[in-house]
Scaffold this active site. Sequence first.
Site, PDB file in Angstrom:
ATOM      1  N   SER A  79       0.626  -0.945  -0.387  1.00  0.00           N
ATOM      2  CA  SER A  79       0.060   0.297   0.033  1.00  0.00           C
ATOM      3  C   SER A  79       1.155   1.139   0.010  1.00  0.00           C
ATOM      4  O   SER A  79       0.553   2.328  -0.274  1.00  0.00           O
ATOM      5  CB  SER A  79      -1.085  -0.204   1.609  1.00  0.00           C
ATOM      6  OG  SER A  79      -1.697  -1.633   1.420  1.00  0.00           O
ATOM      7  N   GLY A  97      -4.432  -2.182  -1.025  1.00  0.00           N
ATOM      8  CA  GLY A  97      -3.315  -1.504  -2.393  1.00  0.00           C
ATOM      9  C   GLY A  97      -3.395  -0.736  -1.904  1.00  0.00           C
ATOM     10  O   GLY A  97      -3.635   0.130  -0.988  1.00  0.00           O
ATOM     11  N   GLY A 141      -2.964   3.716  -3.958  1.00  0.00           N
ATOM     12  CA  GLY A 141      -3.490   4.536  -5.519  1.00  0.00           C
ATOM     13  C   GLY A 141      -4.796   5.024  -4.788  1.00  0.00           C
ATOM     14  O   GLY A 141      -5.151   4.445  -4.006  1.00  0.00           O
ATOM     15  N   CYS A 152      -9.253  -1.686   3.087  1.00  0.00           N
ATOM     16  CA  CYS A 152      -8.814  -0.993   2.391  1.00  0.00           C
ATOM     17  C   CYS A 152      -8.925  -0.811   1.209  1.00  0.00           C
ATOM     18  O   CYS A 152     -10.228   0.201   1.304  1.00  0.00           O
ATOM     19  CB  CYS A 152      -7.349  -0.728   2.635  1.00  0.00           C
ATOM     20  SG  CYS A 152      -6.649   0.440   3.330  1.00  0.00           S
ATOM     21  N   GLN A 159     -12.769   0.668  -0.335  1.00  0.00           N
ATOM     22  CA  GLN A 159     -13.201   2.231  -1.312  1.00  0.00           C
ATOM     23  C   GLN A 159     -14.053   1.377  -2.198  1.00  0.00           C
ATOM     24  O   GLN A 159     -15.109   2.268  -2.791  1.00  0.00           O
ATOM     25  CB  GLN A 159     -11.768   2.756  -1.808  1.00  0.00           C
ATOM     26  CG  GLN A 159     -11.087   3.004  -0.235  1.00  0.00           C
ATOM     27  CD  GLN A 159      -9.769   3.482  -0.504  1.00  0.00           C
ATOM     28  OE1 GLN A 159      -8.875   3.797  -1.468  1.00  0.00           O
ATOM     29  NE2 GLN A 159      -8.984   3.868   0.886  1.00  0.00           N
ATOM     30  N   ASN A 207      -3.563   2.296   6.835  1.00  0.00           N
ATOM     31  CA  ASN A 207      -2.588   2.641   5.879  1.00  0.00           C
ATOM     32  C   ASN A 207      -3.131   2.560   4.586  1.00  0.00           C
ATOM     33  O   ASN A 207      -3.861   2.508   3.703  1.00  0.00           O
ATOM     34  CB  ASN A 207      -1.598   2.049   5.953  1.00  0.00           C
ATOM     35  CG  ASN A 207      -0.784   1.862   4.270  1.00  0.00           C
ATOM     36  OD1 ASN A 207      -0.701   3.185   3.915  1.00  0.00           O
ATOM     37  ND2 ASN A 207      -0.112   0.819   3.723  1.00  0.00           N
ATOM     38  N   GLY A 265      -4.557   6.721   1.794  1.00  0.00           N
ATOM     39  CA  GLY A 265      -4.460   7.749   1.488  1.00  0.00           C
ATOM     40  C   GLY A 265      -5.933   8.070   1.257  1.00  0.00           C
ATOM     41  O   GLY A 265      -6.040  10.187   0.683  1.00  0.00           O
ATOM     42  N   TYR A 266      -6.657   7.804   0.904  1.00  0.00           N
ATOM     43  CA  TYR A 266      -8.163   8.263   0.603  1.00  0.00           C
ATOM     44  C   TYR A 266      -9.274   7.466   1.658  1.00  0.00           C
ATOM     45  O   TYR A 266      -9.078   6.822   2.586  1.00  0.00           O
ATOM     46  CB  TYR A 266      -8.134   7.200  -1.527  1.00  0.00           C
ATOM     47  CG  TYR A 266      -7.530   8.055  -2.157  1.00  0.00           C
ATOM     48  CD1 TYR A 266      -8.327   9.106  -2.939  1.00  0.00           C
ATOM     49  CD2 TYR A 266      -6.230   7.692  -1.819  1.00  0.00           C
ATOM     50  CE1 TYR A 266      -7.376   9.795  -4.275  1.00  0.00           C
ATOM     51  CE2 TYR A 266      -5.205   8.606  -3.055  1.00  0.00           C
ATOM     52  CZ  TYR A 266      -6.089   8.738  -3.871  1.00  0.00           C
ATOM     53  OH  TYR A 266      -5.308   9.958  -5.040  1.00  0.00           O
ATOM     54  N   HIS A 293      -7.243  -1.941   8.879  1.00  0.00           N
ATOM     55  CA  HIS A 293      -6.340  -3.393   8.528  1.00  0.00           C
ATOM     56  C   HIS A 293      -6.945  -4.592   9.941  1.00  0.00           C
ATOM     57  O   HIS A 293      -6.492  -4.785  10.569  1.00  0.00           O
ATOM     58  CB  HIS A 293      -4.734  -3.994   8.483  1.00  0.00           C
ATOM     59  CG  HIS A 293      -4.921  -2.991   7.172  1.00  0.00           C
ATOM     60  ND1 HIS A 293      -3.807  -3.448   6.134  1.00  0.00           N
ATOM     61  CD2 HIS A 293      -4.774  -1.524   6.262  1.00  0.00           C
ATOM     62  CE1 HIS A 293      -4.039  -2.792   5.238  1.00  0.00           C
ATOM     63  NE2 HIS A 293      -4.194  -1.307   5.220  1.00  0.00           N
ATOM     64  N   ASP A 350      -5.670  -7.826   9.750  1.00  0.00           N
ATOM     65  CA  ASP A 350      -5.315  -8.900  10.171  1.00  0.00           C
ATOM     66  C   ASP A 350      -3.898  -8.355  11.200  1.00  0.00           C
ATOM     67  O   ASP A 350      -3.234  -9.255  11.584  1.00  0.00           O
ATOM     68  CB  ASP A 350      -4.374  -9.540   8.334  1.00  0.00           C
ATOM     69  CG  ASP A 350      -3.760  -7.550   7.537  1.00  0.00           C
ATOM     70  OD1 ASP A 350      -3.115  -7.482   7.670  1.00  0.00           O
ATOM     71  OD2 ASP A 350      -4.772  -6.998   7.184  1.00  0.00           O
TER      72      ASP A 350
END
Length: 359
Positions: A42, A216, A218, A243, A247, A285, A287-288, A328, A330
């Site tokens: 990520s 992942g 982006g 994550c 989205q 983790n 950014g969106y 997350h 996990d």
Amino acid sequence: MLVLEDGNVFKGYGFGSEKETIGEVVFNTGMTGYQESITDQSYNGQLLTFTYPLIGNAGINRDDYESIFPTIKAVIVKEFARVPSNWRSQMNLDECLKEKGIPGLTGVDTRRLTRVIREHGAMKALLTDTDSSIEECLQRVRSKKLPTNQVAQVSTTRPYVSPQNGRKVVVIDFGLKHSILHELNKRACHVMVLPFDTSAETILNLNPDGVMLTNGPGDPTDLPDVIEMIKELQPQIPIFGICLGHQLLALANGAKTYKMDFGHRGFNHPVREIATGKIAFTSQNHGYAVAADSVDPKRLSVTHVEINDGTVEGLKHRAYPVFSVQYHPDAAPGPHDAADLFDQFIEVMDAQKAGMIHA
């Protein structure tokens, strides 16, 4: 030196690989788990700043890799431990970064750098040891266009299996962490990992009991074909998104996403489950985020929110056996407060297989 596109310059000492790099500079607030963070896909294309002042004291070991070939752009620390102390340690951080081709910068005031990112947002930065002037470096970093095909860079290109005698789970790899596979295997799931661009028809032909959409890097809107694939799958099979998967699931159901100023990166983010009021400290983790006002309450219900800023941290479909979280569960690294979400996924698959209605 590290040259930010807003004109800030940070000078320090290089370690790891000596290559020059440009990417998005971000910060992580975790006190531990540096190996897992550095190898988390990520962080593809990003220069990772650790806010904790000393990184690398436990060294690097073979068991804590979240990916074998990390695609992080650089590691920035106040100080790294040259002589680690841990019985599992096989090399120090400098040796690891050299082996993986990742440059590092140490001796930096990471508190000041974090404040800059916090106040002005994540931004492009150049890490270099060139003799070029600051003005030349600024021109280079400002003119650099960051890639938009990040998931394609980190997803597996070939399907593979992590075998168990149990429920069949298809994992769509957008840049997965190995710890997700460990959690599924612990629950006796036969895992089939597929590339991000696998069609819904191919997935359904495998006759899985459920589908996992992984984390992942982006912008999720860069994956329109994946969004269409999810639309086709969700009426037919249980889905659990984590994550980036969260989205993408939101986008497939009419919601919108937006780029956060500096994102959530660390292992201490408090999340409230709306139904119970229970608080979990989570590993994050991203950014969106999903725009709360874009969630259609007739299609999705918001199940979790982040306490600090109120962002959407969990969704559940009102008609289909489909749910997701922004964090997350996990927990590698981080707290294990949310690990029961994997058990919830097992229950949803079993209920669907038994013909029970889950809504």
